[in-house]
Motif scaffolding. Structure first.
Motif, PDB file in Angstrom:
ATOM      1  N   TYR A 274      39.526  29.476  31.817  1.00 10.17           N
ATOM      2  CA  TYR A 274      38.487  30.507  31.906  1.00 10.17           C
ATOM      3  C   TYR A 274      37.079  29.930  32.039  1.00 10.17           C
TER       4      TYR A 274
ATOM      5  N   ARG B 191      40.150  37.619  42.200  1.00  8.05           N
ATOM      6  CA  ARG B 191      38.748  37.711  42.640  1.00  8.05           C
ATOM      7  C   ARG B 191      38.608  37.769  44.170  1.00  8.05           C
TER       8      ARG B 191
ATOM      9  N   LEU C  95      44.996  38.801  29.779  1.00  5.74           N
ATOM     10  CA  LEU C  95      44.003  37.744  29.595  1.00  5.74           C
ATOM     11  C   LEU C  95      44.360  36.835  28.416  1.00  5.74           C
TER      12      LEU C  95
ATOM     13  N   GLU D 140      39.884  38.164  37.102  1.00  3.32           N
ATOM     14  CA  GLU D 140      40.268  36.832  36.666  1.00  3.32           C
ATOM     15  C   GLU D 140      41.498  36.300  37.419  1.00  3.32           C
TER      16      GLU D 140
ATOM     17  N   GLU E 150      34.658  31.893  34.181  1.00  5.65           N
ATOM     18  CA  GLU E 150      34.698  33.354  34.142  1.00  5.65           C
ATOM     19  C   GLU E 150      33.459  33.925  33.440  1.00  5.65           C
TER      20      GLU E 150
END
Lengths: 336, 336, 336, 336
Positions: free
Chosen positions: A257, A130, A151, A127, A260
């Motif tokens: 996110y 990458r 996260l 996250e 993701e």
């Protein structure tokens, strides 16, 4: 099709790696090493893998001829074998703490010994890294608490909404590994909740360093052992610097996110559950409630052995070799 | 010898009261009331009390002729019966939230309805109100989270060492009471950890009001449900206003609680356990660790049904009637 | 007032003995021995006993000057120290398996080694040997499974109603002792049920020998480990030789145990619970259901550390020294 | 590609069906019905299925236009809808007890009411009825206890080695379903083991009828509730009619199950574990120990929601439609 070896395959993370890789259409497992269990069929140690016809072998890491090696070895042990594996031309995903820090001084301070082979590695939290992971030869797979803690905090740190985080984590006992100890003795941890390494856990500086790249923030961290087999529930308490709403916060997370594959942002006041992610590579993030003192609560749930270890390691492999990101790790949780 | 009645004796706190009072040499239980279980022997509901030869009765609270009545009734129900019990001349220990607040506006805000019978009551935490309890006709027995949270925080608040508290509590499922719900369904709470009422739990303002009498402090509170039957582990995070040591903090706690029969101050870095206090009226307080950000961690453990409810209620009774403080509630914990 | 020593006081049974004896008005604890923990305050090992001001000592058993010594030592170790303790003039309650058998050949066959000091001892199950225990110098405290299994079977064996018993027991993990092992590692025993020593458990011949004194019966026994801390639930399956009713069976049990202070016979179809006896010296016996094949089911529950070990040992002491039978062990169970 | 509907999709077996079918390359889920949750996204009820974009619908079973319908409805409810579904031309796998018996008199005796729509169905245990299942329009999916109990007993019954079976099963709490009750209230079932329906469980006659087709045998059955979420451990006790060895018994099992994709025969004295099969469609069978009385012990483990319900239902579907037998249900267990 790539050839993959697992060094230290007899622990819980080794068992999970074997299971995921066995389902991966582009992977051939060429070796699962263990000194202690040399010659033993893996199902004597991993009873759920009875249908995999593999034996533990005692191969020197430098003798592996693989495209990728997972090193599921303890802190301090990985640093001794990773360099020789890299020399064989294999790429490495290391599951220990040895290559997680940019700043090796921090490593040495918190792990308490000299790092003998400091190398440039990429921190394998997809996250945040990458692209770097795709090109890396050595990926340091994140710790379990950092995965859940980072996260849960990243969007508000990136947005500069907070400057202090109190991260109170509750971990299942499988996080303590396969070896029986006082702490993991059933009568000691059943019907109990135990704070431990209250201000001294090695995952604290890891969280601090990684979040520090996204904003000016002070991280305080305390883990607890709870009578759960798998899973980490992390509660992040922080005081908002601005008067924003829960809906606004949720939007920040949604945006952060939105692409993701493994992060799910829940509704405001929706609580992440351990069964929602059990056995899966997902991270659920929810709550977003704010109290009268301006304290924001964000909670995340992960399976410590999957998103917190082996699932994430396979995710990193998928990135490194250009496979579909979710290949072999796309199963849903197990509820109940 | 006093005559004692229990109104609402079929719940977990009722069962604990029956057990403790049965062992009290100066108490005669004259009634255990329950509308639902009228005429039923108590062991059909409390299977461990098979040797107590008592049946539930459906007596109007105002018809009890007792020296003391415990009202183990829900919030909102106690306020309807406490006044009539007091009129019979009995003294009352109320285990609900109805009489815990000095400020009835706060009560009405957090409990969401009008208080129909606001009365002057004494907050029954012996560690702060011992003398007032002795003379009281109406004692409001503290909530379970406030008991563990206040005791863990009181010394540092009194000393002015902190001004903000983040209280992260982990509670066993018996705290949710005897009635089955989604939340207490085994497959939902086993192998899980659930934050709940994340910024809105009614015990927060109770902790805030009581600690506020000892110092200027801002309380943030989040409870979690953990797969434990009995016990609350409370982790108090706070940032120290001064640069003091863990040893100094421990000394502050030692001094504060040195004469308390039911509070035990552990060593620095010693972690309180739930089994240490299981079934007992003790509160253990430990940790006292301080991290690099000046965050202090203090943790406390109690049995939510004993020190967090019925044991403390008997303690209050002992004070009100001049009995030895520890009479009938001096048993040690149960480990494992 | 008698002076009592505990040899091997650092295990779970040692902890329970210390707790019960501490509450006994006619007992003074003169020594709690442990080689491993010499000089350590007992609460470092037994965290619930913080208020007992005792340290472990490393005293040779023969140097104890006591009226009674409890030997909470392993099989094979007790036989080496019991004779010298008896020589000091002390009486002994031994909690190991070393003196449980009348027939030492059976002992040697099932325990796998030579008995070096075979002595005449009384089997300390008060429900069958009350009078002999009063006069004994050496009492062999029964095993945990035999206690629950014999009590559940004795009335029907005595009455000659059955000739074959299948005893299927489910034991909590504290029965495996204080030492962490693979078997007691939380992730291995949580969410699991494990038969073990399926046809070879040493408690089988113990049950066989004792029941054999009451009738001609063939005992088959299989224990299981269940994710419970304390408690044994024993299910006894047997085929009735005569066509009798459940009510008749219950009457047989009622009559058999009518004067027993610690055995409670439940109603027909009433199921004994572990919480009913948790922390207590009671044995609950219930079910008495009969199926179409004439199979009778009787189930019993005990706390393996109390009625199955230390509580029963104190019961034996009370008998040996003429104290009231229930002194210090009369507490009720803990539910929930 | 077939179109599949699930009637009664909000329970645990519904959740498992949704998860397995979602992974099946030849299945399209056309409806998941629930009256209670009409219009609600399934992840509000099955939190682990957040990534499946399906809502519960309230469709009359007769209005479904599917190739196959799974009826995950209660006993007594299935019989009211199965006939109308069959009339639409769909085939049916029924997960209730309504169509499991050949002899409807036995059904009515044990279920306590009249069967309104007795139909010819095939008992869906692939290990005994593989060929009949392929051609069936209505398959009755076996009960959870019968699955574990029959598979553990079938080879020795078929070989005529025993004539009496005592089946003592230990079931996880998810077997009691999704609805909270006294029995499933965490404080009641945690740290407890409860025999129930001790001689009257409806799964007994089911086991009796099916095994009776393979040999002359008398089945006695008692289930227990254990503090486990998923899984059934079944212990089968039986007295051998001939003097054979454990190795011989193991061979009998090996031969019997040699071609079965989901049954694994363990070694002599090897104990099946719940984690070995957790989340999987496997049944592990082991022990094969024989005691001095000629009693044989065989134990089996299954996941009650998979091999004991939804996984087996998908296995039946695979057979009915000629798909590979293990499609979508070939995952391994989850340990720890």
């Amino acid at each position: 099709m790539i050839e993959v070896g697992i060094v230290g395959a007899s622990g819980y993370t080794g068992g999970e790696l074997l299971k995921f890789l066995n389902n991966h259409p582009q992977v051939e497992i060429i070796a699962a090493t263990s000194r202690q269990f040399e010659g033993v069929p893996i199902h004597k140690v991993h009873p759920h893998l009875r249908d995999m016809n593999i034996q533990f072998e005692n191969i020197q890491p430098g003798d592996l001829d693989a495209d990728l090696v997972f090193t599921a070895t303890p802190h301090g042990a990985s640093m001794k074998i990773v360099p020789e594996i890299l020399e064989t031309g294999a790429r490495v995903v290391d599951l220990s703490g040895d290559y997680r820090f940019d700043d090796y001084d921090v490593y040495e301070k918190w792990y308490g010994f000299k790092h003998t082979h400091p190398l440039k590695a990429v921190y394998g939290l997809p996250e945040i890294n990458r692209e770097k992971i795709r090109g890396a030869d050595l990926v340091a797979n994140p710790g379990c608490f950092p995965t859940g803690g980072i996260l849960a905090s990243l969007p508000i740190v990136s947005e500069g909404l907070v400057d202090t985080l109190i991260i109170d984590s509750k971990s299942g006992v499988s996080g303590a590994g396969v070896k029986p100890t006082e702490k993991t003795h059933y009568p000691n941890c059943s019907d109990n909740v135990s704070p431990y390494a209250v201000t001294s856990h090695r995952h604290m500086p890891e969280i601090q360093e990684k979040l520090g790249n996204f904003g000016d923030v002070r991280v305080s961290f305390t883990p607890h052992l709870v009578p759960v087999t798998r899973g980490i529930l992390t509660t992040v308490h922080s005081f908002l610097k601005e008067d924003v709403s829960s809906d606004y916060i949720k939007e920040v997370y949604d945006n952060f996110y939105k692409d993701e594959p493994f992060v799910r942002v829940l509704d405001v006041s929706e609580v992440p559950g351990l069964s929602s992610v059990r056995g899966s590579n997902y991270c659920h993030i929810g709550c977003f409630d704010i109290d009268e003192n301006g304290r924001l609560v964000v909670a995340s749930s992960i399976d410590n052995l999957v998103k917190g270890a082996s699932g994430q390691a396979v995710h990193n492999m998928n990135l490194m070799f250009g496979f579909p990101e979710t290949e072999a790790i796309d199963q849903m949780g197990m509820h109940p």
